[in-house]
Design a protein around this motif. Structure first.
Motif, PDB file in Angstrom:
ATOM      1  N   ALA A  14      -9.702 -10.272  -0.680  1.00  0.00           N
ATOM      2  CA  ALA A  14      -9.088  -9.244   0.159  1.00  0.00           C
ATOM      3  C   ALA A  14      -7.570  -9.396   0.207  1.00  0.00           C
ATOM      4  CB  ALA A  14      -9.672  -9.283   1.562  1.00  0.00           C
ATOM      5  N   ARG A  15      -7.077 -10.627   0.143  1.00  0.00           N
ATOM      6  CA  ARG A  15      -5.627 -10.824   0.116  1.00  0.00           C
ATOM      7  C   ARG A  15      -5.046 -10.281  -1.191  1.00  0.00           C
ATOM      8  NH1 ARG A  15      -7.074 -15.581   3.003  1.00  0.00           N
ATOM      9  NH2 ARG A  15      -7.074 -16.933   1.161  1.00  0.00           N
ATOM     10  N   ALA A  16      -5.744 -10.529  -2.302  1.00  0.00           N
ATOM     11  CA  ALA A  16      -5.326  -9.906  -3.562  1.00  0.00           C
ATOM     12  C   ALA A  16      -5.433  -8.390  -3.461  1.00  0.00           C
ATOM     13  CB  ALA A  16      -6.171 -10.428  -4.718  1.00  0.00           C
ATOM     14  N   GLY A  17      -6.487  -7.920  -2.804  1.00  0.00           N
ATOM     15  CA  GLY A  17      -6.693  -6.483  -2.646  1.00  0.00           C
ATOM     16  C   GLY A  17      -5.602  -5.810  -1.833  1.00  0.00           C
ATOM     17  N   ALA A  18      -5.054  -6.518  -0.859  1.00  0.00           N
ATOM     18  CA  ALA A  18      -3.956  -5.953  -0.073  1.00  0.00           C
ATOM     19  C   ALA A  18      -2.725  -5.730  -0.942  1.00  0.00           C
ATOM     20  CB  ALA A  18      -3.629  -6.865   1.105  1.00  0.00           C
ATOM     21  N   VAL A  19      -2.470  -6.650  -1.861  1.00  0.00           N
ATOM     22  CA  VAL A  19      -1.337  -6.477  -2.775  1.00  0.00           C
ATOM     23  C   VAL A  19      -1.596  -5.303  -3.716  1.00  0.00           C
ATOM     24  CG1 VAL A  19       0.091  -7.562  -4.546  1.00  0.00           C
ATOM     25  CG2 VAL A  19      -0.740  -8.923  -2.605  1.00  0.00           C
ATOM     26  N   VAL A  20      -2.822  -5.183  -4.197  1.00  0.00           N
ATOM     27  CA  VAL A  20      -3.178  -4.037  -5.044  1.00  0.00           C
ATOM     28  C   VAL A  20      -2.935  -2.727  -4.294  1.00  0.00           C
ATOM     29  CG1 VAL A  20      -5.077  -2.831  -6.184  1.00  0.00           C
ATOM     30  CG2 VAL A  20      -4.869  -5.301  -6.421  1.00  0.00           C
ATOM     31  N   ALA A  21      -3.434  -2.649  -3.060  1.00  0.00           N
ATOM     32  CA  ALA A  21      -3.292  -1.419  -2.279  1.00  0.00           C
ATOM     33  C   ALA A  21      -1.831  -1.080  -2.034  1.00  0.00           C
ATOM     34  CB  ALA A  21      -4.033  -1.568  -0.957  1.00  0.00           C
ATOM     35  N   ASP A  22      -1.039  -2.092  -1.711  1.00  0.00           N
ATOM     36  CA  ASP A  22       0.382  -1.842  -1.466  1.00  0.00           C
ATOM     37  C   ASP A  22       1.117  -1.443  -2.744  1.00  0.00           C
ATOM     38  OD1 ASP A  22       0.012  -2.403   1.195  1.00  0.00           O
ATOM     39  OD2 ASP A  22       0.908  -4.392   1.136  1.00  0.00           O
ATOM     40  N   THR A  23       0.694  -2.001  -3.867  1.00  0.00           N
ATOM     41  CA  THR A  23       1.294  -1.613  -5.150  1.00  0.00           C
ATOM     42  C   THR A  23       1.004  -0.154  -5.448  1.00  0.00           C
ATOM     43  OG1 THR A  23       1.008  -3.876  -5.979  1.00  0.00           O
ATOM     44  CG2 THR A  23       1.419  -2.161  -7.607  1.00  0.00           C
ATOM     45  N   LEU A  24      -0.238   0.260  -5.262  1.00  0.00           N
ATOM     46  CA  LEU A  24      -0.595   1.660  -5.497  1.00  0.00           C
ATOM     47  C   LEU A  24       0.148   2.582  -4.538  1.00  0.00           C
ATOM     48  CD1 LEU A  24      -4.407   1.378  -6.236  1.00  0.00           C
ATOM     49  CD2 LEU A  24      -2.690   2.346  -7.765  1.00  0.00           C
ATOM     50  N   ALA A  25       0.297   2.163  -3.288  1.00  0.00           N
ATOM     51  CA  ALA A  25       1.043   2.986  -2.333  1.00  0.00           C
ATOM     52  C   ALA A  25       2.489   3.161  -2.780  1.00  0.00           C
ATOM     53  CB  ALA A  25       0.977   2.364  -0.946  1.00  0.00           C
ATOM     54  N   ILE A  27       3.650   2.934  -5.887  1.00  0.00           N
ATOM     55  CA  ILE A  27       3.674   3.794  -7.067  1.00  0.00           C
ATOM     56  C   ILE A  27       3.485   5.255  -6.663  1.00  0.00           C
ATOM     57  CG2 ILE A  27       2.442   4.382  -9.187  1.00  0.00           C
ATOM     58  CD1 ILE A  27       1.854   1.379  -9.477  1.00  0.00           C
ATOM     59  N   GLY A  28       2.596   5.494  -5.703  1.00  0.00           N
ATOM     60  CA  GLY A  28       2.394   6.856  -5.233  1.00  0.00           C
ATOM     61  C   GLY A  28       3.658   7.461  -4.650  1.00  0.00           C
ATOM     62  N   GLU A  29       4.427   6.647  -3.926  1.00  0.00           N
ATOM     63  CA  GLU A  29       5.682   7.128  -3.349  1.00  0.00           C
ATOM     64  C   GLU A  29       6.702   7.477  -4.429  1.00  0.00           C
ATOM     65  OE1 GLU A  29       7.022   4.027  -0.817  1.00  0.00           O
ATOM     66  OE2 GLU A  29       5.439   4.315   0.682  1.00  0.00           O
ATOM     67  N   ARG A  30       6.714   6.715  -5.511  1.00  0.00           N
ATOM     68  CA  ARG A  30       7.728   6.885  -6.558  1.00  0.00           C
ATOM     69  C   ARG A  30       7.304   7.822  -7.677  1.00  0.00           C
ATOM     70  NH1 ARG A  30      11.305   2.479  -6.262  1.00  0.00           N
ATOM     71  NH2 ARG A  30      11.355   1.826  -4.067  1.00  0.00           N
ATOM     72  N   SER A  31       6.049   8.230  -7.692  1.00  0.00           N
ATOM     73  CA  SER A  31       5.550   9.075  -8.788  1.00  0.00           C
ATOM     74  C   SER A  31       5.969  10.519  -8.551  1.00  0.00           C
ATOM     75  CB  SER A  31       4.030   8.964  -8.901  1.00  0.00           C
ATOM     76  OG  SER A  31       3.659   7.676  -9.321  1.00  0.00           O
ATOM     77  N   THR A 109      -5.702   8.432  -8.631  1.00  0.00           N
ATOM     78  CA  THR A 109      -5.100   9.518  -9.404  1.00  0.00           C
ATOM     79  C   THR A 109      -4.183  10.309  -8.481  1.00  0.00           C
ATOM     80  OG1 THR A 109      -7.033   9.631 -10.851  1.00  0.00           O
ATOM     81  CG2 THR A 109      -5.532  11.507 -10.879  1.00  0.00           C
ATOM     82  N   PHE A 110      -2.890  10.338  -8.826  1.00  0.00           N
ATOM     83  CA  PHE A 110      -1.870  10.945  -7.981  1.00  0.00           C
ATOM     84  C   PHE A 110      -1.516  12.346  -8.471  1.00  0.00           C
ATOM     85  CE2 PHE A 110      -0.920   6.329  -7.755  1.00  0.00           C
ATOM     86  CZ  PHE A 110      -1.094   6.147  -6.383  1.00  0.00           C
ATOM     87  N   PRO A 111      -1.361  13.294  -7.556  1.00  0.00           N
ATOM     88  CA  PRO A 111      -0.805  14.599  -7.936  1.00  0.00           C
ATOM     89  C   PRO A 111       0.710  14.490  -8.041  1.00  0.00           C
ATOM     90  CG  PRO A 111      -1.277  14.558  -5.587  1.00  0.00           C
ATOM     91  CD  PRO A 111      -1.714  13.221  -6.131  1.00  0.00           C
ATOM     92  N   ILE A 112       1.277  15.101  -9.052  1.00  0.00           N
ATOM     93  CA  ILE A 112       2.725  15.089  -9.229  1.00  0.00           C
ATOM     94  C   ILE A 112       3.245  16.481  -8.862  1.00  0.00           C
ATOM     95  CG2 ILE A 112       4.630  14.599 -10.784  1.00  0.00           C
ATOM     96  CD1 ILE A 112       2.666  12.220 -10.248  1.00  0.00           C
ATOM     97  N   GLY A 113       3.903  16.567  -7.724  1.00  0.00           N
ATOM     98  CA  GLY A 113       4.351  17.858  -7.219  1.00  0.00           C
ATOM     99  C   GLY A 113       3.170  18.743  -6.869  1.00  0.00           C
ATOM    100  N   GLU A 114       3.318  20.019  -7.113  1.00  0.00           N
ATOM    101  CA  GLU A 114       2.253  20.986  -6.842  1.00  0.00           C
ATOM    102  C   GLU A 114       1.317  21.051  -8.043  1.00  0.00           C
ATOM    103  OE1 GLU A 114       1.654  22.763  -4.065  1.00  0.00           O
ATOM    104  OE2 GLU A 114       3.311  21.722  -3.066  1.00  0.00           O
TER     105      GLU A 114
END
Length: 254
Positions: A14-25, A27-31, A109-114
């Motif tokens: 779960a500690r590794a999983g928290a880093v995974v989740a934060d990494t995806l978050a 990336i989602g902000e920057r995508s 899977t992230f949406p990019i814009g509209e």
């Protein structure tokens, strides 16, 4: 053999999983339109290491990058590079982190814009399939109950399941037994018991189920050019029910 984990080992996952989740978050902000997948890879690598983790994918069977970035009709294993995101793209991002000897693995899977209504429906359908699969991760169920739930949810939304790619066990290694297809009849395979840890990951297509492998021997795309989506969580089976080990946290740690 399915390796069961003790409670302390699941906590470490779960500690590794928290880093995974934060990494995806992150990336989602920057995508956003204009950023390249290579820039996202560098961002992820730096963040994972800043949290004490190691990018699990880097060097795995020769894989050359720290994350997988798969746009539009690419299903999985896209190698980050010069591709710049464009408005209305969808981008599947897969992240694995090794921390304190244990691995967690998740994808979004992230949406990019509209994005188009069809793409929105695809993303919603894939998330519904993931939720359906996770809900079957319960003591006393059979392994294929997970597979069947994913297939049923996918097809109820009008999409197809990729049959040549599977979920898997995860823990001390990124790929442990068992393989978990995203289709099949219920009530088959091993009984599920507490301590099992699985990467549940529906990969679904807006068109047909067939896929093709690119010349790089990693990237896999839909054979008909239709859009594809990929969502994944690392899940522990407990006596109390499924426990998602890669769930999003409240904020990204800097």
């Amino acid at each position: 053999m399915i390796i069961r984990k003790a409670a302390a080992e699941i906590d470490r996952m779960a500690r590794a999983g928290a880093v995974v989740a934060d990494t995806l978050a992150l990336i989602g902000e920057r995508s956003r339109p204009g950023i390249t997948t290579q820039e996202l890879d560098a961002l992820a690598d730096e963040f994972i290491r800043s949290q004490g983790g190691i990018p699990t994918f880097l060097g795995y069977r020769g894989y050359p990058k720290s994350i997988c970035t798969s746009p539009n009709d690419m299903v999985v294993h896209g190698i980050p590079g010069a591709y710049a995101l464009d408005e209305a793209d969808i981008l599947s991002v897969d992240v694995g982190v090794t921390l304190d000897g244990f691995v967690a693995d998740s994808a979004c899977t992230f949406p990019i814009g509209e994005i188009t209504p069809e793409a929105e429906r695809l993303l919603d359908g894939c998330q519904a399939a993931l939720a359906a699969g996770i809900d079957q991760c319960r003591v006393g169920n059979r392994l294929s109950d997970i597979s069947h739930a994913i297939q049923r949810a996918t097809e109820e939304h009008g999409f197809s399941v990729v049959r040549s790619l599977v979920g898997h066990g995860v823990g001390r290694s990124m790929h442990e037994e068992p393989q978990i297809p995203n289709f099949g009849d219920p009530g088959r395979g091993p009984l599920l018991s507490a301590g099992m840890t699985f990467a549940i990951e529906p990969m679904i297509n807006a068109g047909g189920a067939d896929v093709v492998l690119h010349e790089d021997q990693w990237s896999i795309s839909t054979a008909d050019g239709s859009l594809s989506a990929h969502f994944e969580h690392t899940v522990a089976i407990t006596e109390e029910g499924p426990k998602i080990l890669t769930a999003a946290t409240s904020a990204v740690r800097s």
